[in-house]
Design an enzyme around this catalytic site. Structure first.
Site, mmCIF file in Angstrom:
data_model
loop_
_atom_site.group_PDB
_atom_site.id
_atom_site.type_symbol
_atom_site.label_atom_id
_atom_site.label_comp_id
_atom_site.label_asym_id
_atom_site.label_seq_id
_atom_site.Cartn_x
_atom_site.Cartn_y
_atom_site.Cartn_z
ATOM 1 N N ASP A 218 -13.081 86.075 26.926
ATOM 2 C CA ASP A 218 -14.298 85.810 27.465
ATOM 3 C C ASP A 218 -14.432 86.636 28.769
ATOM 4 O O ASP A 218 -13.734 87.060 29.287
ATOM 5 C CB ASP A 218 -14.377 84.408 27.994
ATOM 6 C CG ASP A 218 -15.662 83.886 28.247
ATOM 7 O OD1 ASP A 218 -16.262 83.044 27.537
ATOM 8 O OD2 ASP A 218 -16.440 84.366 29.297
ATOM 9 N N ASP B 168 -23.627 81.779 9.765
ATOM 10 C CA ASP B 168 -24.939 80.818 10.139
ATOM 11 C C ASP B 168 -25.852 81.503 10.574
ATOM 12 O O ASP B 168 -27.163 81.325 10.442
ATOM 13 C CB ASP B 168 -24.399 79.665 11.067
ATOM 14 C CG ASP B 168 -25.645 78.569 10.881
ATOM 15 O OD1 ASP B 168 -26.228 78.076 10.008
ATOM 16 O OD2 ASP B 168 -25.985 78.344 12.339
ATOM 17 N N GLU C 199 -31.820 88.048 9.296
ATOM 18 C CA GLU C 199 -32.253 86.588 8.834
ATOM 19 C C GLU C 199 -33.487 86.209 9.134
ATOM 20 O O GLU C 199 -34.276 85.120 8.572
ATOM 21 C CB GLU C 199 -31.177 85.762 9.456
ATOM 22 C CG GLU C 199 -31.371 85.562 11.062
ATOM 23 C CD GLU C 199 -30.550 84.232 11.336
ATOM 24 O OE1 GLU C 199 -30.086 83.324 10.710
ATOM 25 O OE2 GLU C 199 -30.538 84.213 12.589
ATOM 26 N N HIS D 283 -29.098 79.223 9.937
ATOM 27 C CA HIS D 283 -29.148 78.784 11.299
ATOM 28 C C HIS D 283 -29.491 77.383 11.493
ATOM 29 O O HIS D 283 -30.105 76.778 12.241
ATOM 30 C CB HIS D 283 -30.608 79.475 11.767
ATOM 31 C CG HIS D 283 -30.282 80.024 13.261
ATOM 32 N ND1 HIS D 283 -30.535 81.309 13.669
ATOM 33 C CD2 HIS D 283 -30.029 79.485 14.466
ATOM 34 C CE1 HIS D 283 -30.326 81.367 14.841
ATOM 35 N NE2 HIS D 283 -30.041 80.268 15.395
ATOM 36 N N ARG E 128 -24.959 84.274 17.647
ATOM 37 C CA ARG E 128 -26.188 85.175 17.555
ATOM 38 C C ARG E 128 -25.703 86.369 16.393
ATOM 39 O O ARG E 128 -24.630 86.864 16.675
ATOM 40 C CB ARG E 128 -26.608 85.546 18.716
ATOM 41 C CG ARG E 128 -27.136 84.810 19.687
ATOM 42 C CD ARG E 128 -28.739 84.365 19.414
ATOM 43 N NE ARG E 128 -29.445 83.413 20.304
ATOM 44 C CZ ARG E 128 -29.210 81.816 19.941
ATOM 45 N NH1 ARG E 128 -28.644 81.579 19.067
ATOM 46 N NH2 ARG E 128 -29.758 81.163 20.830
#
Length: 430
Positions: free
Chosen positions: A272, A357, A362, A394, A333
């Site tokens: 991170d 996802d 998309e 999504h 994302r």
């Protein structure tokens, strides 16, 4: 078990706003909460059930709390009853143009918006099935605010047109704001509010669900058995136990995913931009640099926001650093992955399982029924041809708890703006 007896004093009874805030409060605790009014009983964490109690002024509610954190839940519920069930100041009616409406949006938002007057959300919502974009911006003429989702186009031309129509507020019913031109919004004096968090559990659980679907070939197994084919060929998966999970982005969702992986008996590495030492201190994960994470992880799960620094964080170079037969899941994302680099690596057999996802390209398919059409989108069609790839549309956020939280926080944002209250971390600043 702890019990609260509460007499309704609000002249409008227990309307949508107090129900919403009570439900959101109850979802924060493990204890089971029930609310009873006369012969009706509702789950404390379900806003629609609470509304169905039809609590009127003078009614006596019985709230029962049972579980390991019942004292904490008791104290929090008392605060809600004391502070939020009473009448508040009157504000003007806020007119909201709601874009990209689905039936499940109406289920929650219409219930919260139906009350008008003192202490309510005091807004009027007009629902449009169309997404917001250059061709549909005119629909917002005459409204005070627009409410949009991840697949709406809030680019500079749209923002400038919204400003010309008198729009003062953009309500995002999602956490991400990369589809909004924030510089344009600032120049136009339009406030942008988002839902900073709804249900991190929903997203993390979906990430593990589709990852395991791809790993254990559950989509293929389901179709084979439907065809009376009970052979196991083509269904070989991998144990997650004793493997290494790499969590890219250790915010609320990333932490939930790390805990799930830990529960599978995995060693968890994290990366991170702003490491959280508390996660290291509790023994949940070990922070490493990106290169080490890519090199050591058997499973890589993406939970980072999309910034210039994270755009295509998964690319040809990072993929080359990964183990052969690595597993990759993205519920954050699409822009975090260079799709062309991913497809190239899939052709070479690099990945054991890929679960997406979200993915670049998309947008034309998201939340659209194309079951009677051929898939002409090149990226989608190419991804679907790989047997080790699972795509969902999504939907990682899509649980009852998350939808309720999105509706409640969005309506709270609208109310705070309308009444001039502090906007807190919901406000997006350029």
């Amino acid at each position: 078990m702890k019990t609260i007896t509460y007499t309704v004093l609000n002249s409008q009874g227990i309307h949508a706003r107090p129900c919403a805030l009570l439900a959101q409060c109850c979802t924060n605790f493990k204890s089971y909460v029930t609310v009873s009014n006369k012969e009706r009983t509702a789950s404390g964490e379900n806003v629609l059930e609470l509304l169905a109690l039809h609590g009127q002024k003078g009614d006596i509610l019985t709230i029962q709390i049972e579980g390991e954190d019942e004292q904490a839940a008791y104290d929090a519920i008392q605060e809600v009853l004391k502070n939020e069930f009473n009448e508040k100041k009157t504000s003007s009616l806020l007119k909201i143009a709601f874009f990209g409406t689905k039936d499940y949006d109406r289920t929650f938002f219409s219930e919260l918006a139906k009350d008008k007057g003192v202490g309510t959300y005091n807004c009027d919502i007009k629902y449009f099935s169309s997404n917001l974009g250059p061709e549909t911006t005119h629909l917002a003429n005459g409204y005070d605010a627009v409410c949009v989702f991840v697949n709406d186009n809030v680019s500079r031309p749209v923002v400038e047109q919204l400003h010309d129509y008198g729009i003062r507020l953009i309500l995002l019913r999602c956490a991400g704001f990369n589809n909004v031109d924030m510089a344009a919004a600032k120049e136009c004096g339009i406030t942008v509010l988002r839902v900073p968090a709804y249900s991190p559990y929903a997203v993390a659980e979906h990430a593990m669900a589709i990852l395991q679907e791809a790993n254990r070939h559950l989509h293929k197994a389901y179709n084979k058995v439907k065809d009376n084919n009970f052979a196991l060929s083509g269904l070989l998966g991998l144990d997650l136990h004793n493997k290494v999970a790499g969590i890219v982005g250790t915010g609320k969702i990333g932490v939930c995913m790390a805990r799930i992986c830990k529960g599978y008996g995995m060693t968890v590495l994290g990366w991170d931009a702003y490491p959280n030492q508390a996660l290291v201190d509790e023994g949940l994960l070990t922070y490493v640099d990106k290169e080490e994470l890519f090199q050591k992880a058997d499973l890589i799960s993406l939970h980072a926001p999309l910034f210039p620094s994270t755009y295509h964080i998964i690319n040809e170079t990072s993929i080359s650093q990964m183990k052969n037969s690595v597993m990759l899941v993205n519920t954050a994302r699409g822009g975090l992955i260079d799709t062309e680099a991913l497809i190239s690596a899939l052709k070479q057999g690099k990945f054991h399982a890929v679960a997406l996802d979200v993915y670049e390209g998309e947008d034309n398919n998201v939340y659209t029924d194309r079951s009677d059409k051929a898939i002409t989108d090149d990226i989608t069609a190419r991804l679907l041809m790989f047997p080790q790839v699972v795509l969902t549309s999504h939907q990682a956020f899509f649980t009852r708890e998350a939808m309720q939280a999105i509706a409640v926080v969005t309506m709270e944002n609208a109310r705070n703006f309308n009444e001039g209250n502090p906007l807190g971390d919901a406000e997006v600043k350029a």
